[in-house]
Write a protein that holds these residues in place. Structure first.
Motif, PDB file in Angstrom:
ATOM      1  N   PHE A 107       0.854  -1.191   0.000  1.00  0.00           N
ATOM      2  CA  PHE A 107       0.000   0.000   0.000  1.00  0.00           C
ATOM      3  C   PHE A 107       0.890   1.241   0.000  1.00  0.00           C
ATOM      4  N   HIS A 109       0.481   5.672  -0.477  1.00  0.00           N
ATOM      5  CA  HIS A 109      -0.335   6.866  -0.665  1.00  0.00           C
ATOM      6  C   HIS A 109       0.618   7.998  -1.028  1.00  0.00           C
ATOM      7  N   LYS A 258      -9.791  -4.747   3.376  1.00  0.00           N
ATOM      8  CA  LYS A 258      -8.602  -4.299   4.099  1.00  0.00           C
ATOM      9  C   LYS A 258      -8.725  -2.809   4.350  1.00  0.00           C
ATOM     10  N   TRP A 260      -6.788   0.594   5.774  1.00  0.00           N
ATOM     11  CA  TRP A 260      -5.534   1.247   6.149  1.00  0.00           C
ATOM     12  C   TRP A 260      -5.847   2.582   6.829  1.00  0.00           C
ATOM     13  N   GLU A 262      -4.260   5.993   8.407  1.00  0.00           N
ATOM     14  CA  GLU A 262      -3.032   6.788   8.307  1.00  0.00           C
ATOM     15  C   GLU A 262      -3.082   7.927   9.319  1.00  0.00           C
ATOM     16  N   ILE A 271       1.045   3.915   9.366  1.00  0.00           N
ATOM     17  CA  ILE A 271       0.094   3.222   8.496  1.00  0.00           C
ATOM     18  C   ILE A 271      -0.329   1.947   9.208  1.00  0.00           C
ATOM     19  N   PRO A 273      -2.782  -1.239   9.174  1.00  0.00           N
ATOM     20  CA  PRO A 273      -3.708  -2.061   8.386  1.00  0.00           C
ATOM     21  C   PRO A 273      -4.486  -3.069   9.235  1.00  0.00           C
TER      22      PRO A 273
END
Length: 279
Positions: A107, A109, A258, A260, A262, A271, A273
């Protein structure tokens, strides 16, 4: 800053007429395949993204390779193929780009740079070979939130796919912070509250010094196991600093997702998860 209590995006993937899955195309190809869009309910008409196109391209004719810098361009166009010039800031950025791999074990971002005339660019690195999905989150001025996505196959050693399994306990420790997620009445099609609680992992003292991340206490991105249902959720109270951060969303369908979260503490982005099964 405008407060956002709910940000929900559902992306329905469209296949090309030949029935093949979408793929990111190199810069020498004039068009990109597999473009999708979705509106954000809670920000006006859920179809506000209609008429917006995105062309994803590699910046060279070569295929993307694992562990190598990969330049990507994203051109935003209107329904007539003309460049869209102006974009509203969405939590301090004109574009949020979410990158995941097929089994959601990766993942990222990131925030492409806006070059003007609807063109965004980013150079990023993919840690392994395999299939990836890119989600570009934008607000063209005068329109609602829009999400465009595309696929990319990266050359290189591809690790074995790990089947997504729901977590037995929704508590994890990241960079010295213990984070617990609590949810009420977990069920598809219903509004649900996501409540994150933060403690110092060593002292177990409540954490009250969360720092703003992209203009809010935190952000939550959610994808289902098939990367079909995509949600981007903002906190109900953007200015809180802990020990709780609350969000509200709605899972559109039953399945495994899932999540996530942040957040930022002591200058580090955390982060966090979790995997859940939604009835």
């Amino acid at each position: 800053m405008k407060k956002r209590s709910l940000l929900l995006i559902t992306v329905v993937f469209l296949l090309s007429a030949c029935g093949k899955s979408a793929a990111l195309v190199p810069a020498v190809t004039p068009t990109a395949m597999g473009q999708e869009h979705a509106g954000h309910s809670g920000h006006g008409d859920a179809a506000a993204g209609d008429g917006v196109q995105a062309v994803f391209k590699l910046a060279s004719s070569e295929q993307a390779k694992a562990n190598q810098d990969t330049p990507v361009t994203i051109q935003i166009l209107d329904k007539d193929g003309k460049s869209i010039e102006n974009f509203d800031l969405n939590h301090e950025k004109k574009m949020h780009l979410i990158v995941v791999n097929k089994d959601l074990s990766f993942f990222k971002h990131i925030h492409p740079e806006y070059k003007g005339s609807g063109l965004f660019t980013i150079t990023t690195l993919f840690p392994a070979g395999g299939n990836y999905r890119l989600f570009a989150d934008i607000i063209p001025s005068g329109k609602g939130n829009v999400v465009k996505s595309n696929s990319l196959t990266v050359q290189g050693d591809t690790p074995a796919t790990i089947e997504l399994q729901p977590d037995g306990k929704l508590t994890k420790t990241v960079d010295g912070t213990e984070v617990t997620l609590a949810m009420d009445h977990l069920m598809a099609g219903m509004d649900i509250n996501l409540a994150y609680t933060f403690k110092d992992a060593v002292t177990q003292a409540p954490v009250k010094n969360l720092q703003p991340y992209l203009g809010a206490v935190g952000h939550v991105v959610i994808l289902d196991a098939n990367t079909v249902q995509y949600l981007h959720v903002h906190p109900t109270d953007e200015k809180t600093t802990g020990p709780e951060a609350k969000f509200m969303t709605k899972f559109p369908k039953s399945g495994i997702y899932k999540i996530w979260g942040e957040f930022q503490r002591d200058g580090k982005v955390l982060i966090v998860p979790f995997v859940v099964k939604v009835p």
